[in-house]
Design an enzyme around this catalytic site. Structure first.
Site, PDB file in Angstrom:
ATOM      1  N   ARG A   6       3.180  -4.953  16.555  1.00 35.01           N
ATOM      2  CA  ARG A   6       1.794  -4.468  16.456  1.00 35.01           C
ATOM      3  C   ARG A   6       0.834  -5.552  16.951  1.00 35.01           C
ATOM      4  NH1 ARG A   6       1.829  -3.049  10.220  1.00 35.01           N
ATOM      5  NH2 ARG A   6       2.684  -5.159  10.252  1.00 35.01           N
ATOM      6  N   ASP A  27      -2.242  -8.495  11.570  1.00 33.62           N
ATOM      7  CA  ASP A  27      -3.633  -8.860  11.291  1.00 33.62           C
ATOM      8  C   ASP A  27      -4.133 -10.031  12.132  1.00 33.62           C
ATOM      9  OD1 ASP A  27      -3.912  -6.903   9.244  1.00 33.62           O
ATOM     10  OD2 ASP A  27      -2.684  -8.163   7.957  1.00 33.62           O
ATOM     11  N   SER A  38       0.829  -1.217   0.000  1.00 34.92           N
ATOM     12  CA  SER A  38       0.000   0.000   0.000  1.00 34.92           C
ATOM     13  C   SER A  38       0.861   1.264   0.000  1.00 34.92           C
ATOM     14  CB  SER A  38      -0.964   0.002   1.187  1.00 34.92           C
ATOM     15  OG  SER A  38      -0.285  -0.192   2.402  1.00 34.92           O
ATOM     16  N   HIS A  69      -2.137  -8.784   1.898  1.00 34.01           N
ATOM     17  CA  HIS A  69      -1.768  -7.522   2.580  1.00 34.01           C
ATOM     18  C   HIS A  69      -2.896  -7.192   3.565  1.00 34.01           C
ATOM     19  CE1 HIS A  69       0.175  -3.790   3.325  1.00 34.01           C
ATOM     20  NE2 HIS A  69      -0.195  -3.094   2.268  1.00 34.01           N
ATOM     21  N   HIS A  78       5.434 -12.937   7.195  1.00 28.62           N
ATOM     22  CA  HIS A  78       5.685 -11.555   6.775  1.00 28.62           C
ATOM     23  C   HIS A  78       6.859 -11.522   5.807  1.00 28.62           C
ATOM     24  CE1 HIS A  78       6.314  -7.206   6.974  1.00 28.62           C
ATOM     25  NE2 HIS A  78       5.048  -7.173   7.346  1.00 28.62           N
TER      26      HIS A  78
HETATM   27  N1  CMX Z   1       0.650 -19.934   5.811  1.00 24.86           N
HETATM   28  C1  CMX Z   1       1.057 -20.886   4.933  1.00 24.86           C
HETATM   29  N2  CMX Z   1       2.120 -20.737   4.138  1.00 24.86           N
HETATM   30  C2  CMX Z   1       2.830 -19.615   4.260  1.00 24.86           C
HETATM   31  C3  CMX Z   1       2.503 -18.600   5.172  1.00 24.86           C
HETATM   32  C4  CMX Z   1       1.340 -18.785   5.964  1.00 24.86           C
HETATM   33  N3  CMX Z   1       0.918 -17.862   6.826  1.00 24.86           N
HETATM   34  N4  CMX Z   1       3.395 -17.595   5.064  1.00 24.86           N
HETATM   35  C5  CMX Z   1       4.271 -17.963   4.101  1.00 24.86           C
HETATM   36  N5  CMX Z   1       3.927 -19.174   3.603  1.00 24.86           N
HETATM   37  C6  CMX Z   1       4.535 -19.890   2.495  1.00 24.86           C
HETATM   38  C7  CMX Z   1       4.419 -19.048   1.227  1.00 24.86           C
HETATM   39  O1  CMX Z   1       3.115 -19.164   0.649  1.00 24.86           O
HETATM   40  C8  CMX Z   1       5.525 -19.623   0.385  1.00 24.86           C
HETATM   41  O2  CMX Z   1       5.096 -20.862  -0.133  1.00 24.86           O
HETATM   42  P1  CMX Z   1       5.481 -21.333  -1.650  1.00 24.86           P
HETATM   43  O3  CMX Z   1       6.972 -21.333  -1.674  1.00 24.86           O
HETATM   44  O4  CMX Z   1       4.859 -22.674  -1.736  1.00 24.86           O
HETATM   45  O5  CMX Z   1       4.884 -20.314  -2.558  1.00 24.86           O
HETATM   46  C9  CMX Z   1       6.607 -19.912   1.439  1.00 24.86           C
HETATM   47  O6  CMX Z   1       5.920 -20.033   2.700  1.00 24.86           O
HETATM   48  C10 CMX Z   1       7.671 -18.845   1.553  1.00 24.86           C
HETATM   49  O7  CMX Z   1       7.025 -17.607   1.781  1.00 24.86           O
HETATM   50  P2  CMX Z   1       7.773 -16.482   2.659  1.00 24.86           P
HETATM   51  O8  CMX Z   1       9.011 -16.105   1.917  1.00 24.86           O
HETATM   52  O9  CMX Z   1       7.907 -16.927   4.054  1.00 24.86           O
HETATM   53  O10 CMX Z   1       6.723 -15.289   2.644  1.00 24.86           O
HETATM   54  P3  CMX Z   1       6.500 -14.160   1.553  1.00 24.86           P
HETATM   55  O11 CMX Z   1       7.431 -13.037   1.825  1.00 24.86           O
HETATM   56  O12 CMX Z   1       6.503 -14.729   0.169  1.00 24.86           O
HETATM   57  O13 CMX Z   1       4.998 -13.712   1.843  1.00 24.86           O
HETATM   58  C11 CMX Z   1       3.160 -13.147   3.206  1.00 24.86           C
HETATM   59  C12 CMX Z   1       4.656 -12.973   2.991  1.00 24.86           C
HETATM   60  C13 CMX Z   1       2.717 -12.173   4.288  1.00 24.86           C
HETATM   61  C14 CMX Z   1       2.408 -12.811   1.908  1.00 24.86           C
HETATM   62  C15 CMX Z   1       2.877 -14.610   3.633  1.00 24.86           C
HETATM   63  O14 CMX Z   1       3.523 -14.887   4.853  1.00 24.86           O
HETATM   64  C16 CMX Z   1       1.410 -14.929   3.731  1.00 24.86           C
HETATM   65  O15 CMX Z   1       0.784 -15.286   2.718  1.00 24.86           O
HETATM   66  N6  CMX Z   1       0.791 -14.806   4.971  1.00 24.86           N
HETATM   67  C17 CMX Z   1      -0.619 -14.975   5.153  1.00 24.86           C
HETATM   68  C18 CMX Z   1      -1.372 -13.723   4.712  1.00 24.86           C
HETATM   69  C19 CMX Z   1      -1.147 -12.576   5.684  1.00 24.86           C
HETATM   70  O16 CMX Z   1      -1.236 -12.732   6.887  1.00 24.86           O
HETATM   71  N7  CMX Z   1      -0.871 -11.378   5.116  1.00 24.86           N
HETATM   72  C20 CMX Z   1      -0.763 -10.166   5.942  1.00 24.86           C
HETATM   73  C21 CMX Z   1       0.643  -9.586   6.007  1.00 24.86           C
HETATM   74  C22 CMX Z   1       0.658  -8.306   6.813  1.00 24.86           C
HETATM   75  C23 CMX Z   1       0.003  -7.183   6.061  1.00 24.86           C
HETATM   76  O17 CMX Z   1       0.527  -6.794   5.000  1.00 24.86           O
HETATM   77  O18 CMX Z   1      -1.058  -6.705   6.469  1.00 24.86           O
END
Ligand code: CMX
Length: 440
Positions: A328, A374, A242, A272, A319
């Site tokens: 937070r 979140d 964002s 996000h 994250h």
């Molecule tokens: N549950 C399951 N799998 C997860 C996970 C979770 N909470 N967090 C990461 N992973 C997985 C990823 O999907 C990825 O899998 P693949 O390799 O199969 O694609 C792997 O672990 C590596 O990911 P990462 O490098 O640890 O995380 P990223 O930097 O790519 O992504 C984020 C970060 C936040 C998108 C991810 O942790 C996620 O999807 N979390 C759940 C959604 C969420 O809570 N988002 C809110 C973030 C805060 C905000 O912006 O408000």
């Protein structure tokens, strides 16, 4: 000139001079290296922009102008109940880098009150949308509809000098922030309370007035929660989707309404800001499937494993930058411990915190198994009666305005240029790899 604006131009002019001197002497120094996995991997970690208002440390979490959340809870002027910090204080800090006095914050509350009049056509625009339109869609459309009021767009059209861009940007940022609670509360009452709107109470501060207009709880604790919520969600350095979207769109000299609206479209994604609605949806679904409001850790672990086995993420965990529990999350946990320790749904959030990190860690690929911002917010909102989780990201958006719009003021004051990184095709990468191999 108003005192905040005066301070801002003094501070930003000084930094602009310093920035030019730094670039003159050190502009060609290498600050980072980029590897191919970053090019394909969402540009993770590449240092490529300047963002003055906050900086994120993977272990410590966010610092706003050098201050951690617990420090700000201590130092920023508080609301009338004297418990949680006023978001006005954080905005002042982010904009000029100084902890404001109580009087300065009162001045800002009064300014936003004075600037809070929402144009009539914005309410008509919201009302023209189908009632089931997602609140975030209503929010971004409402923000864009207010662009008719943009001082920046008007002054640019009249032929403003580059060195003056910051001035109408500041005016737009102040006006937009002032109007957002009214717009956001209007969307809530329209969508979930049959358009039974609640008039603003101008005796209240910015966050408390928003709480009042939502009309979900008369309790002072809900006002305190909103002050905390709107403070801690405000900024998370510049690279998150964002903030970066607002920055990118703003760099084209789109005005603050259009740039912030674009940022809100990014916040509306489930990876996000929409994760806050996804968390509570996940919890409700889990409790439904388990047939209890007080699940055991074993039941939770089984449900989390089945979610992962179905190829879904656990919302509220993980994250892109953080590698520890998000401060937070911790701030909200401490709020819940103080105000609502016996709430069933809060207990579920705490049990998830005991169970989920171990499971995610065992997958071996998740870089951060810890909860993010979140993971906690929805449970507290449900407790106070704000159960309509599709609305939660709008709350996040109102708060995020404080960070991205103060940063937007800085970008225009420092004369930041159009952002334009380089992209390549996979064929280019293959040719580059072949060339590197033949040269080796
Ligand atoms: N549950 C399951 N799998 C997860 C996970 C979770 N909470 N967090 C990461 N992973 C997985 C990823 O999907 C990825 O899998 P693949 O390799 O199969 O694609 C792997 O672990 C590596 O990911 P990462 O490098 O640890 O995380 P990223 O930097 O790519 O992504 C984020 C970060 C936040 C998108 C991810 O942790 C996620 O999807 N979390 C759940 C959604 C969420 O809570 N988002 C809110 C973030 C805060 C905000 O912006 O408000």
């Amino acid at each position: 000139m108003d005192p905040l604006k005066q301070k801002f131009i003094e501070k930003s002019s000084a930094l602009k001079t310093e920035m030019r001197a730094i670039l003159k002497e050190h502009g060609s120094k290498k600050i980072d290296e980029v590897v191919l996995s970053q090019v394909f991997g969402g540009a993770r970690g590449i240092k490529m922009m300047v963002w003055e208002t906050s900086q994120l440390d993977p272990i410590e979490g966010i610092r706003f102008r050098g201050y951690s959340i617990p420090e700000l809870q201590d130092l920023l002027p508080k609301g009338s109940e004297g418990k949680e910090p006023l978001p006005e204080g954080l905005f002042w800090l982010m904009l000029v880098g100084e902890i404001p006095t109580k009087e300065q914050v009162e001045w800002l509350t009064e300014q936003w009150r004075h600037r809070s009049n929402v144009p009539e056509h914005t309410f008509k625009t919201i009302d023209s949308l189908p009632a089931e339109t997602h609140p975030m869609t209503q929010f971004t459309i409402a923000v864009a509809s207010m662009q008719t009021e943009s001082c920046f767009a008007r002054r640019y059209g009249e032929g403003i000098k580059k060195t003056e861009y910051w001035d109408p940007t500041y005016e737009d940022a102040m006006n937009l922030i002032a109007r957002l609670p009214r717009v956001a509360a209007y969307i809530y009452r329209r969508t979930y309370h049959n358009s039974d709107h609640i008039a603003p109470d101008f005796s209240l501060d910015w966050a408390a007035n928003y709480a009042h207009m939502l009309g979900v709880s008369d309790h002072d604790d809900f006002k305190s929660l909103m002050r905390l919520y709107l403070t801690i969600h405000a900024d998370h350095e510049g690279g998150n989707a964002s903030a970066h979207t607002t920055h990118l769109v703003g760099s084209t000299l789109s005005d603050p309404y259009l740039a912030f609206g674009a940022g809100m479209n990014a916040l509306a994604g489930p990876l996000h800001g929409l994760a806050n609605q996804e968390v509570i949806k996940f919890i409700f679904k889990m409790l439904d499937a388990l047939g209890t409001t007080k699940p055991t850790n074993t039941q939770i672990a089984e449900y989390v494993n089945s979610t992962l086995a179905a190829g879904q993420v656990i919302p509220g965990y993980g994250h892109a930058v953080l590698r520890q529990p998000d401060p937070r999350f911790t701030a909200q946990k401490e709020f819940a411990e103080a105000y609502l320790p016996d709430s069933d749904i809060v207990q579920v959030v705490w049990k998830l915190f005991e169970v989920v990190p171990g499971i995610l860690e065992s997958l071996g690929k998740v870089k951060n198994p810890w909860p993010n911002v979140d993971a906690h917010s929805g449970a507290i909102l449900v407790h106070y009666g704000l159960k309509e989780y599709s609305y939660y990201t709008v709350l996040f958006g109102v708060s995020r305005a404080l960070g991205v719009l103060s940063a937007h003021c800085w970008s225009r004051a420092l004369g930041m240029p159009l952002e334009r990184p380089k992209s390549v095709t996979t064929d280019w990468v293959k040719e580059w790899l072949a060339k590197s191999a033949s040269e080796a």
